[in-house]
Design an enzyme around this catalytic site. Structure first.
Site, PDB file in Angstrom:
ATOM      1  N   ASN A   6      -6.742  -5.117  -4.956  1.00 23.93           N
ATOM      2  CA  ASN A   6      -7.481  -5.062  -6.147  1.00 23.93           C
ATOM      3  C   ASN A   6      -6.445  -4.465  -7.354  1.00 23.93           C
ATOM      4  OD1 ASN A   6      -9.068  -4.281  -8.299  1.00 23.93           O
ATOM      5  ND2 ASN A   6      -9.912  -2.453  -7.308  1.00 23.93           N
ATOM      6  N   SER A 196      -6.135   4.885  -1.650  1.00 20.79           N
ATOM      7  CA  SER A 196      -4.839   5.287  -1.170  1.00 20.79           C
ATOM      8  C   SER A 196      -4.397   4.667   0.041  1.00 20.79           C
ATOM      9  CB  SER A 196      -4.843   6.791  -1.372  1.00 20.79           C
ATOM     10  OG  SER A 196      -4.940   7.334  -2.629  1.00 20.79           O
TER      11      SER A 196
HETATM   12  P1  PGA Z   1      -5.922   2.947  -4.865  1.00 19.85           P
HETATM   13  O1  PGA Z   1      -7.175   1.975  -5.145  1.00 19.85           O
HETATM   14  O2  PGA Z   1      -5.611   2.180  -3.474  1.00 19.85           O
HETATM   15  O3  PGA Z   1      -4.953   2.786  -5.591  1.00 19.85           O
HETATM   16  O4  PGA Z   1      -6.288   4.209  -4.349  1.00 19.85           O
HETATM   17  C1  PGA Z   1      -8.296   1.666  -4.275  1.00 19.85           C
HETATM   18  C2  PGA Z   1      -9.440   0.788  -5.416  1.00 19.85           C
HETATM   19  O5  PGA Z   1      -9.686   1.236  -6.154  1.00 19.85           O
HETATM   20  O6  PGA Z   1      -9.764  -0.003  -4.870  1.00 19.85           O
END
Ligand code: PGA
Length: 235
Positions: A6, A196
């Site tokens: 994403n 994360s």
């Molecule tokens: P992140 O975002 O891996 O930066 O925590 C995940 C997401 O919002 O799909």
């Protein structure tokens, strides 16, 4: 196992093309791979990934085919670009743009009707977890999708605890497993974990029996980091 990147509001069209051309050459293990660029970069990504197994998905879709909805993009528009699917109901949409369980269901229904695969996001905030409301929140969010969507063949859920998104605070594999099992008990579809995900924790998350992949934000913006996550999740 599905690993989706994403990109959020990152990567202009030229950067997206460059990233996708590099991704074509990378070792991505054996997982299914999808990238989700911003709308304006979808065409570049589709062109760069033509004739590969890597899918390109959008980050949102409107429920109408067309109409007076300034700033929105419809499923037929995405289909015409060669886009394979879309994220719906991301917590950033719910937090900052007034997305509700009702509009999430409407968006998923339109996407499915037009043959787009859907990654529908659910997850509790930190305050909800601390108040012991995680189960109730997931039952409400996933229940709305179960009650509103008949055809779930092309639907996966992403469990993304809001407190883990962009914070570096990943859910433990046990927390993820427990939430995924709950989601599947409400709606029997594959469940990705998001929040994360990094090269260092992808393998232990993917090893959980009810974790069927990952939705990766920040760590999906770098080819080597994203490719490493794909390889680590290839089990
Ligand atoms: P992140 O975002 O891996 O930066 O925590 C995940 C997401 O919002 O799909």
């Amino acid at each position: 196992m599905l690993v989706a990147g994403n990109w959020k509001m990152y990567k202009r069209p030229a950067e997206a093309g460059e990233f996708c051309r590099a991704l074509r050459e990378a070792d991505l293990g054996t997982v299914d791979v999808v990238v989700c660029p911003p709308y304006v970069s979808l065409s570049e990504a589709v062109a760069a990934l033509a004739m590969t197994e890597i899918g390109v998905a959008a980050q949102n879709v409107h429920w109408a085919d067309e109409g007076a909805f300034t700033g929105e993009v419809s499923a037929p528009m995405l289909r015409e670009l060669g886009v394979y699917g879309t994220i719906v109901g991301h917590s950033e949409r719910r937090q900052y743009f007034g997305e509700t369980d009702e509009t999430v269901v409407q968006r998923i229904a339109a996407a499915v009707k037009h043959g787009l695969h859907v990654i529908a996001c659910v997850g509790e905030t930190e305050a909800e977890r601390e108040a012991g409301e995680t189960e109730a929140v997931l039952r409400r969010q996933v229940g709305a999708i179960r009650d509103g969507i008949v055809d779930v063949d092309d639907l996966v859920i992403a469990y993304e605890p809001v407190w883990a998104i962009g914070t570096g605070k990943t859910a433990t594999p046990e927390i993820a497993q427990e939430a995924h099992a709950l989601v599947k008990s409400i709606l029997a579809v594959p469940v990705l974990y998001g929040g994360s995900v990094k090269p260092e924790n992808a393998a232990e998350l993917a090893a959980q029996p009810d974790v069927d992949g990952a939705l990766v934000g920040g760590a999906s913006l770098d080819v080597e980091s994203f490719a490493t996550i794909c390889r680590e999740a290839s089990i």
